[in-house]
Design a protein around this motif. Structure first.
Motif, PDB file in Angstrom:
ATOM      1  N   TYR A  41      -0.984 -13.777  -3.574  1.00 60.85           N
ATOM      2  CA  TYR A  41      -0.781 -13.465  -2.167  1.00 60.85           C
ATOM      3  C   TYR A  41      -1.912 -12.485  -1.837  1.00 60.85           C
ATOM      4  N   PRO A  42      -2.555 -12.613  -0.662  1.00 57.50           N
ATOM      5  CA  PRO A  42      -3.695 -11.743  -0.367  1.00 57.50           C
ATOM      6  C   PRO A  42      -3.393 -10.253  -0.571  1.00 57.50           C
ATOM      7  N   LYS A  43      -4.415  -9.557  -1.034  1.00 58.90           N
ATOM      8  CA  LYS A  43      -4.378  -8.093  -1.224  1.00 58.90           C
ATOM      9  C   LYS A  43      -3.558  -7.649  -2.430  1.00 58.90           C
ATOM     10  N   SER A  44      -3.431  -8.564  -3.383  1.00 61.95           N
ATOM     11  CA  SER A  44      -2.645  -8.240  -4.576  1.00 61.95           C
ATOM     12  C   SER A  44      -3.523  -7.891  -5.781  1.00 61.95           C
ATOM     13  N   GLY A  45      -4.846  -7.964  -5.602  1.00 61.79           N
ATOM     14  CA  GLY A  45      -5.748  -7.681  -6.722  1.00 61.79           C
ATOM     15  C   GLY A  45      -6.551  -8.906  -7.134  1.00 61.79           C
ATOM     16  N   HIS A  47      -9.615 -10.036  -6.288  1.00 65.06           N
ATOM     17  CA  HIS A  47     -11.014  -9.829  -6.691  1.00 65.06           C
ATOM     18  C   HIS A  47     -11.111  -9.155  -8.060  1.00 65.06           C
ATOM     19  N   TRP A  48     -10.209  -8.238  -8.291  1.00 64.26           N
ATOM     20  CA  TRP A  48     -10.195  -7.526  -9.582  1.00 64.26           C
ATOM     21  C   TRP A  48      -9.951  -8.523 -10.720  1.00 64.26           C
ATOM     22  N   LEU A  49      -8.983  -9.390 -10.506  1.00 62.52           N
ATOM     23  CA  LEU A  49      -8.655 -10.380 -11.531  1.00 62.52           C
ATOM     24  C   LEU A  49      -9.802 -11.378 -11.724  1.00 62.52           C
ATOM     25  N   SER A  97      -7.033 -19.174  -5.179  1.00 63.91           N
ATOM     26  CA  SER A  97      -6.198 -19.710  -4.102  1.00 63.91           C
ATOM     27  C   SER A  97      -5.167 -18.685  -3.646  1.00 63.91           C
ATOM     28  N   HIS A  98      -5.028 -18.587  -2.331  1.00 61.85           N
ATOM     29  CA  HIS A  98      -3.922 -17.802  -1.766  1.00 61.85           C
ATOM     30  C   HIS A  98      -2.812 -18.735  -1.282  1.00 61.85           C
ATOM     31  N   LEU A  99      -2.946 -20.007  -1.548  1.00 63.03           N
ATOM     32  CA  LEU A  99      -1.998 -20.975  -0.961  1.00 63.03           C
ATOM     33  C   LEU A  99      -0.574 -20.752  -1.458  1.00 63.03           C
ATOM     34  N   SER A 182       0.882  -8.176 -13.002  1.00 60.38           N
ATOM     35  CA  SER A 182       1.091  -7.329 -11.826  1.00 60.38           C
ATOM     36  C   SER A 182      -0.048  -6.323 -11.700  1.00 60.38           C
ATOM     37  N   TYR A 183      -0.350  -5.993 -10.474  1.00 58.44           N
ATOM     38  CA  TYR A 183      -1.383  -4.996 -10.175  1.00 58.44           C
ATOM     39  C   TYR A 183      -1.000  -3.671 -10.831  1.00 58.44           C
ATOM     40  N   GLU A 184       0.299  -3.356 -10.776  1.00 56.56           N
ATOM     41  CA  GLU A 184       0.778  -2.077 -11.308  1.00 56.56           C
ATOM     42  C   GLU A 184       0.540  -1.988 -12.815  1.00 56.56           C
ATOM     43  N   MET A 186      -1.657  -3.689 -14.427  1.00 55.23           N
ATOM     44  CA  MET A 186      -3.111  -3.679 -14.634  1.00 55.23           C
ATOM     45  C   MET A 186      -3.671  -2.278 -14.467  1.00 55.23           C
ATOM     46  N   LYS A 187      -3.105  -1.521 -13.534  1.00 56.52           N
ATOM     47  CA  LYS A 187      -3.552  -0.138 -13.328  1.00 56.52           C
ATOM     48  C   LYS A 187      -3.132   0.726 -14.520  1.00 56.52           C
ATOM     49  N   LYS A 188      -1.874   0.527 -14.956  1.00 55.18           N
ATOM     50  CA  LYS A 188      -1.308   1.387 -16.003  1.00 55.18           C
ATOM     51  C   LYS A 188      -1.954   1.107 -17.363  1.00 55.18           C
ATOM     52  N   ASN A 216     -17.215  -2.897 -16.497  1.00 52.78           N
ATOM     53  CA  ASN A 216     -17.831  -3.639 -15.390  1.00 52.78           C
ATOM     54  C   ASN A 216     -16.846  -4.163 -14.351  1.00 52.78           C
ATOM     55  N   SER A 217     -15.541  -4.029 -14.649  1.00 50.85           N
ATOM     56  CA  SER A 217     -14.546  -4.431 -13.644  1.00 50.85           C
ATOM     57  C   SER A 217     -13.823  -3.215 -13.069  1.00 50.85           C
ATOM     58  N   SER A 218     -14.336  -2.028 -13.364  1.00 48.74           N
ATOM     59  CA  SER A 218     -13.672  -0.823 -12.844  1.00 48.74           C
ATOM     60  C   SER A 218     -13.810  -0.776 -11.318  1.00 48.74           C
ATOM     61  N   SER A 221     -17.315   0.303 -10.323  1.00 49.29           N
ATOM     62  CA  SER A 221     -18.348  -0.733 -10.541  1.00 49.29           C
ATOM     63  C   SER A 221     -18.242  -1.813  -9.474  1.00 49.29           C
ATOM     64  N   MET A 222     -17.009  -2.202  -9.154  1.00 48.37           N
ATOM     65  CA  MET A 222     -16.832  -3.270  -8.170  1.00 48.37           C
ATOM     66  C   MET A 222     -17.204  -2.793  -6.769  1.00 48.37           C
ATOM     67  N   LYS A 223     -16.911  -1.553  -6.498  1.00 47.86           N
ATOM     68  CA  LYS A 223     -17.264  -0.978  -5.189  1.00 47.86           C
ATOM     69  C   LYS A 223     -18.786  -0.992  -4.987  1.00 47.86           C
ATOM     70  N   VAL A 243     -14.180  -2.654   4.345  1.00 41.85           N
ATOM     71  CA  VAL A 243     -14.175  -2.149   2.974  1.00 41.85           C
ATOM     72  C   VAL A 243     -13.118  -2.899   2.182  1.00 41.85           C
ATOM     73  N   LEU A 244     -13.558  -3.632   1.169  1.00 39.76           N
ATOM     74  CA  LEU A 244     -12.588  -4.352   0.337  1.00 39.76           C
ATOM     75  C   LEU A 244     -12.033  -3.406  -0.724  1.00 39.76           C
ATOM     76  N   MET A 245     -12.943  -2.686  -1.410  1.00 45.44           N
ATOM     77  CA  MET A 245     -12.488  -1.719  -2.411  1.00 45.44           C
ATOM     78  C   MET A 245     -12.156  -0.427  -1.642  1.00 45.44           C
ATOM     79  N   ARG A 246     -10.972  -0.380  -1.089  1.00 44.39           N
ATOM     80  CA  ARG A 246     -10.594   0.708  -0.182  1.00 44.39           C
ATOM     81  C   ARG A 246     -10.137   1.925  -0.984  1.00 44.39           C
ATOM     82  N   LYS A 247      -8.984   1.829  -1.646  1.00 48.06           N
ATOM     83  CA  LYS A 247      -8.476   2.950  -2.449  1.00 48.06           C
ATOM     84  C   LYS A 247      -8.246   2.550  -3.903  1.00 48.06           C
ATOM     85  N   GLY A 248      -7.735   1.361  -4.096  1.00 47.06           N
ATOM     86  CA  GLY A 248      -7.502   0.883  -5.461  1.00 47.06           C
ATOM     87  C   GLY A 248      -6.430   1.661  -6.204  1.00 47.06           C
ATOM     88  N   THR A 249      -5.385   2.067  -5.496  1.00 43.26           N
ATOM     89  CA  THR A 249      -4.316   2.842  -6.137  1.00 43.26           C
ATOM     90  C   THR A 249      -2.965   2.155  -5.941  1.00 43.26           C
TER      91      THR A 249
HETATM   92  S1  PPS Z   1      -8.107 -10.403  -0.907  1.00 49.31           S
HETATM   93  O1  PPS Z   1      -9.091 -10.207   0.194  1.00 49.31           O
HETATM   94  O2  PPS Z   1      -6.808 -10.785  -0.355  1.00 49.31           O
HETATM   95  O3  PPS Z   1      -8.557 -11.365  -1.890  1.00 49.31           O
HETATM   96  O4  PPS Z   1      -7.934  -8.940  -1.546  1.00 49.31           O
HETATM   97  P1  PPS Z   1      -7.536  -8.591  -3.053  1.00 49.31           P
HETATM   98  O5  PPS Z   1      -8.733  -8.640  -3.888  1.00 49.31           O
HETATM   99  O6  PPS Z   1      -6.372  -9.407  -3.462  1.00 49.31           O
HETATM  100  O7  PPS Z   1      -6.995  -7.106  -2.938  1.00 49.31           O
HETATM  101  C1  PPS Z   1      -7.785  -6.015  -2.512  1.00 49.31           C
HETATM  102  C2  PPS Z   1      -7.140  -4.766  -3.089  1.00 49.31           C
HETATM  103  O8  PPS Z   1      -7.451  -4.688  -4.501  1.00 49.31           O
HETATM  104  C3  PPS Z   1      -8.067  -3.431  -4.763  1.00 49.31           C
HETATM  105  N1  PPS Z   1      -9.024  -3.555  -5.881  1.00 49.31           N
HETATM  106  C4  PPS Z   1      -8.934  -2.848  -7.015  1.00 49.31           C
HETATM  107  N2  PPS Z   1      -8.015  -1.961  -7.436  1.00 49.31           N
HETATM  108  C5  PPS Z   1      -8.224  -1.394  -8.655  1.00 49.31           C
HETATM  109  N3  PPS Z   1      -9.289  -1.668  -9.448  1.00 49.31           N
HETATM  110  C6  PPS Z   1     -10.236  -2.559  -9.065  1.00 49.31           C
HETATM  111  N4  PPS Z   1     -11.266  -2.810  -9.855  1.00 49.31           N
HETATM  112  C7  PPS Z   1     -10.069  -3.193  -7.789  1.00 49.31           C
HETATM  113  N5  PPS Z   1     -10.790  -4.089  -7.083  1.00 49.31           N
HETATM  114  C8  PPS Z   1     -10.142  -4.301  -5.929  1.00 49.31           C
HETATM  115  C9  PPS Z   1      -8.748  -3.098  -3.453  1.00 49.31           C
HETATM  116  O9  PPS Z   1      -9.120  -1.747  -3.405  1.00 49.31           O
HETATM  117  C10 PPS Z   1      -7.674  -3.489  -2.453  1.00 49.31           C
HETATM  118  O10 PPS Z   1      -6.581  -2.578  -2.451  1.00 49.31           O
HETATM  119  P2  PPS Z   1      -6.478  -1.298  -1.474  1.00 49.31           P
HETATM  120  O11 PPS Z   1      -5.089  -0.770  -1.662  1.00 49.31           O
HETATM  121  O12 PPS Z   1      -6.732  -1.768  -0.083  1.00 49.31           O
HETATM  122  O13 PPS Z   1      -7.509  -0.326  -1.962  1.00 49.31           O
END
Ligand code: PPS
Length: 284
Positions: A41-45, A47-49, A97-99, A182-184, A186-188, A216-218, A221-223, A243-249
């Motif tokens: 689902y969009p915004k779940s991580g 790009h990170w994955l 895919s976000h489908l 899960s994003y959580e 992955m963070k932990k 390289n996936s931190s 680095s991605m920002k 900004v895609l890499m907004r907070k990442g928390t």
């Molecule tokens: S999209 O456009 O729907 O495909 O977005 P998506 O990539 O799924 O999600 C964007 C959020 O993922 C955070 N992000 C990361 N978090 C931690 N580590 C890494 N490396 C990382 N890369 C992307 C990104 O900051 C977005 O979350 P928010 O909460 O907005 O910061």
């Protein structure tokens, strides 16, 4: 709401959308056994994955991720450009895919292709998407978080209801070619999650290669990587500074959602996800 392109109950973007492509993908796209699909689902991580999976393929070497845009490495199947790249590529493909489940290629279900599905606390998804979509021309600007909150709970947001998306895809979670992340988590435990992904994909990395994948996936680095930070996105899509890499928390929702909204969200969550074991959702 008429500000999306609706298809079978799912709101799609207002520009660069063709319903014929969504039908074509579901009915005629041929999934290959050796394909790997990142479904979110969009915004779940997402790009990170993708970045992690690409780096696993190159054993941590960043050359590929730093020279080829992310949407060419693992194209989004539901975009015109992405679909063309995918169908013209020979051999194993990485696909994004976000489908929702019911619009996904039917051919997947009789293939051995692998799906990695990542979930994230929907409250953080809501906040992340509010700050992102509002800066694009892909949807009507919600103007306030309050409005977006209401849209989100009703499923009147891109790719529809988080609850439906998650319910649909989690029904696959016991299949051997489906990995739920899960994003959580992955963070932990990023390293542990990368190892899990390697096992699922049948890849073995040396400890120093794993270190490189991690580095390289931190977030930082991605920002800084123009091939994934959306600095290449053209001005017809982006209205402001995007900004895609907004907070990442995790837990940023607590800074934006009111107590009353949080209660309404909890209620909706309980009503919609009642049949699932709570341990599937590793957030507070
Ligand atoms: S999209 O456009 O729907 O495909 O977005 P998506 O990539 O799924 O999600 C964007 C959020 O993922 C955070 N992000 C990361 N978090 C931690 N580590 C890494 N490396 C990382 N890369 C992307 C990104 O900051 C977005 O979350 P928010 O909460 O907005 O910061």
């Amino acid at each position: 709401m008429s500000d999306y392109n609706w298809f079978e109950g799912i709101p799609f973007r207002t520009i660069m959308f063709k319903k014929e492509i969504i039908e074509e993908i579901r009915n005629n796209f041929v999934m290959r056994d050796e394909d790997t699909v990142i479904v979110t689902y969009p915004k779940s991580g997402t790009h990170w994955l993708i970045e992690i999976v690409c780096l696993i393929q190159t054993k941590g070497n960043p050359k590929w991720i730093q020279s080829v845009p992310i949407w060419e490495r693992s194209p989004w199947i539901d975009t015109q450009l992405g679909y063309q790249i995918i169908i013209n590529k020979e051999g194993p493909r990485l696909i994004t895919s976000h489908l929702p489940f019911h619009l996904f290629p039917k051919s997947f279900f009789s293939s051995n292709a692998k799906i990695l599905y990542i979930i994230r606390n929907p409250r953080d998804v809501l906040v992340s998407s509010y700050f992102f979509w509002g800066k694009t021309n892909l949807i009507k600007n919600p103007e306030s978080l309050e409005t977006y909150f209401e849209w989100f709970l009703k499923g009147n947001v891109l790719y529809g209801s988080w609850f439906e998306h998650t319910r649909g895809w989690l029904s696959m979670r016991k299949r051997s070619n489906f990995l739920m992340l899960s994003y959580e988590d992955m963070k932990k435990d990023t390293r542990g999650t990368i190892e899990k992904i390697c096992d699922f994909l049948g890849k073995k990395l040396e400890p120093d290669e794993l270190d490189l994948v991690l580095k390289n996936s931190s977030f930082q680095s991605m920002k800084e990587n123009n091939m994934c930070n959306y600095s290449l996105i053209t001005k017809d899509i982006v209205t402001n500074s995007l900004v895609l890499m907004r907070k990442g928390t995790t837990g940023d929702w607590k800074n934006h959602i009111t107590v009353a909204q949080a209660e309404a969200f909890d209620k909706a969550f309980q009503e919609n996800m009642a049949g699932f074991p709570p341990e599937l959702f590793p957030w507070k």
